[in-house]
Design an enzyme around this catalytic site. Structure first.
Site, short mmCIF file in Angstrom:
data_model
loop_
_atom_site.label_atom_id
_atom_site.label_comp_id
_atom_site.label_asym_id
_atom_site.label_seq_id
_atom_site.Cartn_x
_atom_site.Cartn_y
_atom_site.Cartn_z
N PHE A 35 -27.84 27.80 -6.17
CA PHE A 35 -29.14 27.29 -5.73
C PHE A 35 -29.12 26.98 -4.24
O PHE A 35 -28.14 26.44 -3.72
CB PHE A 35 -29.47 25.98 -6.45
CG PHE A 35 -29.68 26.09 -7.93
CD1 PHE A 35 -30.93 26.32 -8.46
CD2 PHE A 35 -28.60 25.91 -8.81
CE1 PHE A 35 -31.12 26.39 -9.84
CE2 PHE A 35 -28.78 25.99 -10.18
CZ PHE A 35 -30.04 26.23 -10.69
N ASP A 36 -30.23 27.28 -3.58
CA ASP A 36 -30.51 26.67 -2.30
C ASP A 36 -30.89 25.21 -2.58
O ASP A 36 -31.19 24.87 -3.73
CB ASP A 36 -31.67 27.42 -1.63
CG ASP A 36 -32.14 26.76 -0.36
OD1 ASP A 36 -31.29 26.49 0.51
OD2 ASP A 36 -33.35 26.49 -0.24
N LEU A 37 -30.88 24.37 -1.56
CA LEU A 37 -31.21 22.96 -1.78
C LEU A 37 -32.65 22.63 -1.36
O LEU A 37 -33.51 22.39 -2.19
CB LEU A 37 -30.22 22.06 -1.04
CG LEU A 37 -30.44 20.55 -1.21
CD1 LEU A 37 -30.22 20.13 -2.66
CD2 LEU A 37 -29.51 19.76 -0.29
N ASP A 38 -32.91 22.66 -0.05
CA ASP A 38 -34.23 22.27 0.47
C ASP A 38 -35.33 23.21 -0.02
O ASP A 38 -35.23 24.42 0.14
CB ASP A 38 -34.23 22.30 2.00
CG ASP A 38 -33.41 21.18 2.59
OD1 ASP A 38 -33.29 20.14 1.94
OD2 ASP A 38 -32.89 21.34 3.71
N ASP A 61 -36.01 29.44 -2.01
CA ASP A 61 -37.43 29.37 -1.62
C ASP A 61 -37.71 30.09 -0.31
O ASP A 61 -38.80 30.00 0.23
CB ASP A 61 -37.85 27.89 -1.46
CG ASP A 61 -37.25 27.26 -0.21
OD1 ASP A 61 -37.99 26.60 0.55
OD2 ASP A 61 -36.03 27.41 0.02
#
Length: 216
Positions: A8-11, A163
């Site tokens: 996963f990306d975070l932001d 995202d």
């Protein structure tokens, strides 16, 4: 090939840091360049590293600008960060089902740890690759390759969720499957142009997608 690993990306993916990031950029830029930047001007800055962004604005002040940004960001973190619906439950369920999960982010580790602690997601992730851990940032494959190595996982058994186009192209460059999140600030159509394998309307959409992939 079955999927056993989710990165996963975070932001903007696991936690809603959009207002925090925008406010941090606007504060910093208003301090150094009054009345030159509006909210819409800083939206393209979401995704690339701070160094990349600020070096395009003023190469002579990069470290100074980063310091100002991070100070504001840390001071206002908990008041401006929000959780996304179904994220916690989905990651919890992935761990329960035995998936390997990791985070690949362009953020500095100290800020990442603040976000994970705030959202209570810190208990789930054994591997977190930050900008402090790599030479190259997404969309270069290095951060994903490092996470996969630490998780003892193969690219063809992994899915990258994000995202931003950096996440989707980074996953493609590393050889993983990719899932884009429709709640991206840049808009669903923006990410669809990069041809992710899947589009999520909420994080819990991951569970049936993975179930279907692993059934075939």
């Amino acid at each position: 090939m079955k999927i056993n690993t989710v990165l996963f990306d975070l932001d903007g993916t696991l936690i809603n840091t959009n207002e925090l990031i925008i406010s941090s950029f606007l504060h910093t830029l208003h301090t150094y360049y009054p009345n030159q930047y509006k909210r819409e001007d800083v939206l393209p800055f979401i995704g690339p590293s701070l160094h990349d962004t600020f070096s395009k604005i003023d190469e002579s002040k990069v470290e100074e600008l980063i310091t100002s940004y991070r100070q504001f960001n840390h001071d206002h973190h908990d008041e401006l960060v929000e959780e996304y619906e179904t994220v916690y439950e989905t990651v919890q369920e992935l761990k329960k089902q035995g998936y390997k999960v990791g985070i690949v982010t362009t953020k500095a580790r100290q800020t990442v740890e603040m976000g994970l602690k705030f959202s209570k997601l810190d208990e789930f992730f054994d591997v977190v690759v930050t900008i402090d851990d790599v030479e190259h940032v997404k969309p270069h494959p290095e951060p994903l390759q490092k996470a996969l190595q630490l998780l003892d996982a193969k690219p063809e058994e992994a899915l990258m969720v994000g995202d931003n186009h950096h996440d989707i192209v980074g996953g493609q460059n590393a050889g993983t499957k990719t899932a884009a999140v429709s709640w991206t600030l840049k808009g669903r159509a923006y990410l669809e142009a990069y041809k992710p394998d899947f589009m999520l309307d909420k994080m819990s959409d991951l569970l049936p997608i993975l179930s279907d992939m692993n059934r075939s």
